[in-house]
Design an enzyme around this catalytic site. Structure first.
Site, PDB file in Angstrom:
ATOM      1  N   ALA A 136      -4.813   7.382  -3.856  1.00 16.07           N
ATOM      2  CA  ALA A 136      -3.492   6.912  -4.288  1.00 16.07           C
ATOM      3  C   ALA A 136      -3.662   5.438  -4.639  1.00 16.07           C
ATOM      4  O   ALA A 136      -3.857   4.597  -3.767  1.00 16.07           O
ATOM      5  CB  ALA A 136      -2.485   7.090  -3.166  1.00 16.07           C
ATOM      6  N   SER A 154       0.844  -1.198   0.000  1.00 13.01           N
ATOM      7  CA  SER A 154       0.000   0.000   0.000  1.00 13.01           C
ATOM      8  C   SER A 154       0.879   1.248   0.000  1.00 13.01           C
ATOM      9  O   SER A 154       2.056   1.170  -0.375  1.00 13.01           O
ATOM     10  CB  SER A 154      -0.956  -0.021   1.192  1.00 13.01           C
ATOM     11  OG  SER A 154      -1.939   0.972   1.046  1.00 13.01           O
ATOM     12  N   ASN A 155       0.326   2.367   0.409  1.00 19.00           N
ATOM     13  CA  ASN A 155       1.071   3.635   0.374  1.00 19.00           C
ATOM     14  C   ASN A 155       0.630   4.508   1.546  1.00 19.00           C
ATOM     15  O   ASN A 155      -0.225   4.111   2.331  1.00 19.00           O
ATOM     16  CB  ASN A 155       0.850   4.325  -0.969  1.00 19.00           C
ATOM     17  CG  ASN A 155      -0.629   4.540  -1.222  1.00 19.00           C
ATOM     18  OD1 ASN A 155      -1.272   5.329  -0.544  1.00 19.00           O
ATOM     19  ND2 ASN A 155      -1.185   3.794  -2.169  1.00 19.00           N
ATOM     20  N   ARG A 156       1.176   5.716   1.626  1.00 19.21           N
ATOM     21  CA  ARG A 156       0.981   6.551   2.820  1.00 19.21           C
ATOM     22  C   ARG A 156      -0.297   7.389   2.786  1.00 19.21           C
ATOM     23  O   ARG A 156      -0.528   8.199   3.691  1.00 19.21           O
ATOM     24  CB  ARG A 156       2.178   7.491   2.990  1.00 19.21           C
ATOM     25  CG  ARG A 156       3.441   6.780   3.453  1.00 19.21           C
ATOM     26  CD  ARG A 156       4.579   7.770   3.604  1.00 19.21           C
ATOM     27  NE  ARG A 156       4.246   8.843   4.524  1.00 19.21           N
ATOM     28  CZ  ARG A 156       4.771  10.064   4.472  1.00 19.21           C
ATOM     29  NH1 ARG A 156       5.645  10.362   3.541  1.00 19.21           N
ATOM     30  NH2 ARG A 156       4.420  10.978   5.350  1.00 19.21           N
ATOM     31  N   SER A 157      -1.108   7.250   1.775  1.00 20.67           N
ATOM     32  CA  SER A 157      -2.302   8.097   1.710  1.00 20.67           C
ATOM     33  C   SER A 157      -3.228   7.838   2.909  1.00 20.67           C
ATOM     34  O   SER A 157      -3.485   6.692   3.266  1.00 20.67           O
ATOM     35  CB  SER A 157      -3.066   7.802   0.412  1.00 20.67           C
ATOM     36  OG  SER A 157      -4.286   8.492   0.430  1.00 20.67           O
TER      37      SER A 157
END
Ligand code: C5P
Length: 409
Positions: A277, A210-213
């Site tokens: 994101a 995943s990502n930091r959003s």
């Protein structure tokens, strides 16, 4: 011309939260915008602030009691005179009473007489805000047409930190301005689809890419669109945020789920804002069982140097841009760390978007996780608008105004 409330009567209801002291400054801000301001206080509010303070600021009598001028029927009089109303701070108790239609003091009795656009600005401790009763009450009030603004996140009474802060004064003033002209907003009655959060691409039942959003920007856009009277569908990848009131939220996990949800909503949409994101890749193999360490063997001498095989996800925005049956204004985001504007301009073309909101996510006060943002909005035909550091909600308002200018049909 600067926005104005000249000639408009604004009713300001204040309830008994610590933030009641901020209502004095709000009353002053409303006066500065040219409004005639009528303040009413709950009994709880009078424990924190004094009517005399509001009387000096507004040049009007400040009422606190249903039974002090019985012959005038004050609650009916002030409700009829108002063009727009704001309740700030609105405590848990006030919100619950509003939702239930209880009218046991001047402020709640006045609320039940109101027929004009109404802004409610909750402020309370995080636990109270997140309580299901408060969330249900807020949702009900939003469904009945109130604009819920905030609460913001930050330091609360007693040193705690979390959602529950009275939203900033500039945001409250903006909400009153919008409520006052709500029927005129070009997005009123239009359909807006917003995506938010960071998608998760499963490896096994416990692991994902995943990502930091955090979803804050997308949620702010959904709330801002609902506040101007749009019908809003929010497609949310996992976030820690509560569903915004007055918005239909669909929860999804992966990029493929989001693709399916957005494509189903897109043909009826007037504006689509892709603030999510989206993971560009997903693992090729997804295991039903938790993968054991020894399931991974790499090319190295110790069995390390493991390679994860990834498949490319569809680009949702680019797919929307290609489809002939979609008439919506398309707004994309570009989170970049270098050459932000040139990458952003490239995305306008490659994705067929009408607007691209570019943010430099290497800055600490903009981009992921924070409540503020600093963006440059790029459009087809060379359009460029820089928005310096502002709350995500204020940035959301600008994005929606620019999208509204590009509405088709
Ligand atoms: O190419 P990049 O990921 O930087 O583009 C960002 C924009 O494209 C965002 O609006 C994002 O929501 C959208 N996007 C998408 N589908 C993807 C990747 C990005 O819709 N697979």
């Amino acid at each position: 011309m600067a926005p104005s409330l000249a000639g408009r009567e604004v009713l300001l209801g204040v309830s008994g939260g610590v933030a009641a002291y901020k209502a004095a400054s709000l009353a002053r801000g409303l006066k500065k915008l040219g409004a005639d301001v009528q303040v009413i206080l709950t009994g709880g509010a009078t424990r924190f602030v004094q009517p005399a303070q509001f009387e000096a600021l507004t040049g009007r009598r400040c009422y606190t009691d249903t039974f002090s001028d019985v012959e005038r029927i004050v609650h009916v009089e002030v409700a009829r005179r108002a063009d727009v109303a704001i309740f700030a701070p609105a405590t848990t108790n006030l919100i619950a009473k509003f939702a239930a239609g209880i009218a046991d003091d001047l402020v709640t009795s006045t609320f039940t007489c109101l027929t004009v656009p109404t802004v409610i600005a909750p402020a309370m401790h995080t636990e109270m805000w997140l309580h299901p009763a408060t969330q249900a009450a807020v949702r009900l009030l939003a469904e009945r047409g109130a604009t819920i603004v905030g609460p913001g996140e930050g330091e609360l009474a007693g040193g705690d930190v979390g959602p529950g802060r009275l939203e900033d004064e500039d945001v409250l003033l903006e909400a009153v301005l919008r409520a006052a002209g709500r029927a005129d907003h070009p997005l009123s009655g239009r359909r807006v689809v917003v995506t938010a959060g960071g998608t998760r691409e499963r490896l096994d039942p416990v692991r994902f890419l995943s990502n930091r959003s955090t979803g804050k920007m997308g949620y702010a856009i959904a709330e801002a669109a609902a506040a101007v009277g749009a019908t809003v569908d929010l497609v949310a990848a996992p976030t820690a945020l509560a569903d915004p009131p007055g918005v239909t939220t669909t929860h999804v996990e992966s990029a493929l789920d989001m693709h399916a949800a957005v494509m189903a909503l897109a043909p009826a949409a007037d504006v689509i804002v892709k603030a999510a994101a989206v993971s560009d890749f997903r693992p090729v193999a997804v295991s039903d069982q938790k993968l054991k360490k020894d399931a991974w063997t790499g090319s190295g001498a110790e069995g390390d140097g493991v390679t994860l095989e990834l498949a490319r996800n569809p680009d949702i925005l680019a797919d929307l841009g290609r489809r002939d049956d979609i008439d919506a204004v398309l707004v994309g985001f570009a989170a970049e760390t270098t050459d932000v504007e040139s990458y952003g301009r490239g995305k306008l073309e490659s994705k067929g978007a009408d607007l691209i909101v570019v943010n430099d996510v290497s800055q600490s006060d903009a981009g992921f996780g924070v409540d503020t943002n600093r963006v440059v909005i790029l459009g087809r035909d060379g359009f460029r608008r820089a928005v310096d550091l502002a709350s995500k909600r204020a940035v959301a308002d600008v994005i929606l105004d620019l999208a509204a200018e590009r509405l088709r049909g």
